[in-house]
Write a protein that holds these residues in place. Structure first.
Motif, PDB file in Angstrom:
ATOM      1  N   MET A 131       0.825  -1.216   0.104  1.00 43.94           N
ATOM      2  CA  MET A 131      -0.089  -0.032   0.146  1.00 43.94           C
ATOM      3  C   MET A 131       0.763   1.340   0.009  1.00 43.94           C
ATOM      4  O   MET A 131       1.845   1.388   0.563  1.00 43.94           O
ATOM      5  CB  MET A 131      -0.975   0.037   1.244  1.00 43.94           C
ATOM      6  CG  MET A 131      -2.093  -0.739   1.182  1.00 43.94           C
ATOM      7  SD  MET A 131      -3.440  -0.575   2.407  1.00 43.94           S
ATOM      8  CE  MET A 131      -2.657  -1.218   3.975  1.00 43.94           C
ATOM      9  N   SER A 132       0.319   2.231  -0.801  1.00 47.31           N
ATOM     10  CA  SER A 132       1.111   3.360  -0.749  1.00 47.31           C
ATOM     11  C   SER A 132       0.989   4.247   0.646  1.00 47.31           C
ATOM     12  O   SER A 132       0.049   4.007   1.308  1.00 47.31           O
ATOM     13  CB  SER A 132       0.739   4.377  -1.909  1.00 47.31           C
ATOM     14  OG  SER A 132      -0.551   4.972  -1.849  1.00 47.31           O
ATOM     15  N   ASN A 133       1.581   5.160   0.612  1.00 43.76           N
ATOM     16  CA  ASN A 133       1.549   6.111   1.718  1.00 43.76           C
ATOM     17  C   ASN A 133       0.138   7.029   1.991  1.00 43.76           C
ATOM     18  O   ASN A 133      -0.071   7.346   2.973  1.00 43.76           O
ATOM     19  CB  ASN A 133       2.726   6.902   2.208  1.00 43.76           C
ATOM     20  CG  ASN A 133       3.900   6.269   2.613  1.00 43.76           C
ATOM     21  OD1 ASN A 133       3.730   5.367   3.328  1.00 43.76           O
ATOM     22  ND2 ASN A 133       5.083   6.725   2.282  1.00 43.76           N
ATOM     23  N   GLU A 134      -0.181   7.286   0.782  1.00 40.99           N
ATOM     24  CA  GLU A 134      -1.273   8.100   0.640  1.00 40.99           C
ATOM     25  C   GLU A 134      -2.470   7.270   1.106  1.00 40.99           C
ATOM     26  O   GLU A 134      -2.505   5.991   0.707  1.00 40.99           O
ATOM     27  CB  GLU A 134      -1.709   8.462  -0.859  1.00 40.99           C
ATOM     28  CG  GLU A 134      -2.728   9.429  -1.108  1.00 40.99           C
ATOM     29  CD  GLU A 134      -2.815   9.628  -2.424  1.00 40.99           C
ATOM     30  OE1 GLU A 134      -4.043  10.240  -2.740  1.00 40.99           O
ATOM     31  OE2 GLU A 134      -2.090   9.633  -3.452  1.00 40.99           O
ATOM     32  N   ASN A 168      -5.645   5.558   0.758  1.00 37.62           N
ATOM     33  CA  ASN A 168      -6.392   5.054  -0.222  1.00 37.62           C
ATOM     34  C   ASN A 168      -7.713   4.219   0.097  1.00 37.62           C
ATOM     35  O   ASN A 168      -7.752   3.983   1.304  1.00 37.62           O
ATOM     36  CB  ASN A 168      -5.745   4.428  -1.274  1.00 37.62           C
ATOM     37  CG  ASN A 168      -5.046   3.202  -0.515  1.00 37.62           C
ATOM     38  OD1 ASN A 168      -5.277   2.645   0.136  1.00 37.62           O
ATOM     39  ND2 ASN A 168      -3.615   3.022  -1.178  1.00 37.62           N
ATOM     40  N   CYS A 169      -8.357   3.266  -0.702  1.00 36.54           N
ATOM     41  CA  CYS A 169      -9.529   2.579  -0.388  1.00 36.54           C
ATOM     42  C   CYS A 169      -9.074   1.486   0.598  1.00 36.54           C
ATOM     43  O   CYS A 169      -9.644   1.062   1.597  1.00 36.54           O
ATOM     44  CB  CYS A 169     -10.246   2.188  -1.770  1.00 36.54           C
ATOM     45  SG  CYS A 169     -11.151   3.222  -2.498  1.00 36.54           S
ATOM     46  N   ALA A 170      -7.905   0.883   0.212  1.00 36.43           N
ATOM     47  CA  ALA A 170      -7.343  -0.350   1.204  1.00 36.43           C
ATOM     48  C   ALA A 170      -7.212   0.174   2.715  1.00 36.43           C
ATOM     49  O   ALA A 170      -7.555  -0.624   3.521  1.00 36.43           O
ATOM     50  CB  ALA A 170      -6.063  -0.859   0.346  1.00 36.43           C
ATOM     51  N   HIS A 171      -6.608   1.430   2.688  1.00 35.89           N
ATOM     52  CA  HIS A 171      -6.341   1.903   4.104  1.00 35.89           C
ATOM     53  C   HIS A 171      -7.894   2.092   4.653  1.00 35.89           C
ATOM     54  O   HIS A 171      -8.152   1.898   5.693  1.00 35.89           O
ATOM     55  CB  HIS A 171      -5.835   3.214   4.077  1.00 35.89           C
ATOM     56  CG  HIS A 171      -4.350   3.174   3.703  1.00 35.89           C
ATOM     57  ND1 HIS A 171      -3.814   3.743   2.563  1.00 35.89           N
ATOM     58  CD2 HIS A 171      -3.040   2.679   4.250  1.00 35.89           C
ATOM     59  CE1 HIS A 171      -2.228   3.540   2.446  1.00 35.89           C
ATOM     60  NE2 HIS A 171      -2.272   2.770   3.510  1.00 35.89           N
ATOM     61  N   ALA A 172      -8.678   2.687   3.891  1.00 35.75           N
ATOM     62  CA  ALA A 172     -10.087   2.747   4.477  1.00 35.75           C
ATOM     63  C   ALA A 172     -10.764   1.611   4.950  1.00 35.75           C
ATOM     64  O   ALA A 172     -11.466   1.226   6.004  1.00 35.75           O
ATOM     65  CB  ALA A 172     -10.900   3.653   3.539  1.00 35.75           C
ATOM     66  N   ARG A 173     -10.735   0.435   4.073  1.00 38.96           N
ATOM     67  CA  ARG A 173     -11.410  -0.788   4.260  1.00 38.96           C
ATOM     68  C   ARG A 173     -10.710  -1.441   5.495  1.00 38.96           C
ATOM     69  O   ARG A 173     -11.377  -1.931   6.444  1.00 38.96           O
ATOM     70  CB  ARG A 173     -11.104  -1.697   3.173  1.00 38.96           C
ATOM     71  CG  ARG A 173     -11.790  -1.188   1.951  1.00 38.96           C
ATOM     72  CD  ARG A 173     -13.085  -0.998   1.752  1.00 38.96           C
ATOM     73  NE  ARG A 173     -13.715  -0.342   0.908  1.00 38.96           N
ATOM     74  CZ  ARG A 173     -14.457  -0.731  -0.479  1.00 38.96           C
ATOM     75  NH1 ARG A 173     -14.369  -2.027  -0.394  1.00 38.96           N
ATOM     76  NH2 ARG A 173     -14.818   0.112  -1.381  1.00 38.96           N
ATOM     77  N   LEU A 174      -9.490  -1.311   5.616  1.00 39.48           N
ATOM     78  CA  LEU A 174      -8.699  -1.883   6.795  1.00 39.48           C
ATOM     79  C   LEU A 174      -9.227  -1.028   8.099  1.00 39.48           C
ATOM     80  O   LEU A 174      -9.459  -1.699   8.976  1.00 39.48           O
ATOM     81  CB  LEU A 174      -7.346  -1.791   6.878  1.00 39.48           C
ATOM     82  CG  LEU A 174      -6.459  -2.342   7.733  1.00 39.48           C
ATOM     83  CD1 LEU A 174      -6.913  -3.763   8.224  1.00 39.48           C
ATOM     84  CD2 LEU A 174      -4.785  -2.076   7.763  1.00 39.48           C
TER      85      LEU A 174
END
Lengths: 222, 174
Positions: free
Chosen positions: A1-4, A6-12
């Motif tokens: 995952m990039s530092n920005e 994103n959706c993956a961060h949000a889902r987690l």
């Protein structure tokens, strides 16, 4: 995952704690319909999860299984004396907290009164072994649990007597100075000194007669 | 204030508190242990330990998380001390425990069985969070994990349950 973020961060973040919303997540949700929907779905799932965790406890009672060393003491003759001297007299309760705690415990284990099947000797022995006391009952025992009470396990029994079912709690470590009578919410009971401990005998919707109480207490050995 | 009548019993406040919270403790222990008898044992040990440590509880408002923490530790201790075998997932399902039943809500029952089948590492933090009301920080401290690790476990737990609930799982970079 990039530092920005994103959706993956949000889902987690949402899957980890759907009720928590960091500034980064809020900013992301403001621009992402898919993650907003994901959060709504997860909140709905959590509501179902909460309902799923709330089990009915109606059938949860089972006999305890752990052992502790048994100790024996002779029954003091003073028990019978206390029974006789105290008959029919309402004394100022010298151990109100103890009587209250017994009542509180029994009220929360009220299903114990519904037991109708006579326990086998081995079932009763197991409970007594856990609590480290002896009780030779000449009357049928319908319910037996080694219940936590004041930091120890104590036998909580329901015994079928000539006066109907009575609850008996064998309180090996609860010393009382003398006979104590108490009543509340349809329960009437007595606390009787037995050696270094005491025995609580309670009736629901009736009285505990001295004859039956003496008979029950005579079977107790610490 | 009216004095209590003679012969009237007065339960101690701490006993009342324990009895009030006992159902929550039994549920919490059951979801950790997935076994009723073990749950009862754990709660009994918890109540005994709580009684002995009652002076440590300064604020009764904190009693619930305090007791749940003791339950979790007693549960862990029970397995360490007795070397109890962990409950097999298939065996749990086969038990058909009536405690999992719900009145006519088959979906809820399915969800309960799905929770039962979650691996311990996912089920435990989920129980602590949803049923116990603990924050991810508190769970991390209790399980001796980092907070990101706890979030990942909770995410994966929910992701597995989403399918049972009829939702598509999120992508997971396992």
């Amino acid at each position: 995952m990039s530092n920005e973020f994103n959706c993956a961060h949000a889902r987690l973040a949402i899957g980890g704690d759907p009720h928590e919303q960091s500034p980064e997540l809020s900013a992301h949700l403001a621009t992402c319909a898919a993650c907003t929907r994901f959060r709504s779905e997860t909140l709905a799932l959590d509501a179902r999860l909460r309902a799923a965790f709330e089990l009915s406890l109606a059938e949860f009672r089972k006999p305890a299984r752990q052992a502790s060393p048994a100790r024996r003491f002779a029954l003091a003759a003073s028990v019978i004396l206390a029974l006789t001297l105290g008959a029919g007299v309402w004394l100022l309760n010298p151990q109100p907290a103890l009587a209250g705690d017994v009542l509180e415990h029994i009220k929360h284990e009220s299903a114990s009164w519904d037991a109708h099947e006579i326990l086998t000797a081995s079932q009763l022995t197991e409970v007594l072994r856990v609590a480290g006391v002896q009780f030779d009952s000449s009357m049928p025992v319908l319910y037996a649990m080694a219940c936590p009470f004041h930091g120890r396990r104590v036998p909580h029994l329901v015994v079928q007597t000539a006066d109907g079912p009575l609850t008996v709690m064998l309180l090996a470590h609860e010393k009382v100075a003398g006979r104590v009578e108490f009543a509340e919410g349809g329960y009437r009971g007595i606390l009787l000194p037995v050696g270094e401990g005491s025995v609580a005998v309670l009736a629901r919707g009736g009285d505990v007669t001295d004859v039956v109480a003496a008979k029950l207490v005579s079977g107790v050995r610490w | 204030m009216n004095p209590r009548p003679r012969g009237t019993a007065v339960p101690s406040a701490f006993t009342r508190l324990l009895e009030t919270l006992r159902p929550d403790l039994v549920r919490f222990a059951f979801w950790l242990a997935r076994d009723r008898a073990v749950a009862e044992d754990v709660v009994q040990e918890t109540l005994i330990r709580a009684w002995k440590s009652r002076d440590e509880l300064k604020d009764t408002a904190a009693a619930r998380p305090w007791l749940l923490t003791i339950v979790r530790r007693e549960h862990a201790r029970l397995y360490e001390r007795k070397r109890l075998p962990t409950v097999d997932v298939e065996q749990v399902e086969a038990l058909g425990d009536p405690a999992l039943a719900s009145d006519g809500d088959a979906g809820l029952e399915d969800l309960r069985r799905a929770i039962m089948q979650l691996p311990d590492e996912y089920r435990e933090p989920l129980v602590m969070q949803v049923l116990g009301g603990l924050s991810t920080t508190e769970i991390a401290a209790e399980l001796k994990l980092t907070q990101p690790a706890v979030l990942t476990r909770l995410f994966r737990a929910r992701n597995r349950l989403r399918v049972i609930y009829g939702l598509a799982p999120a992508e997971d970079a396992e």
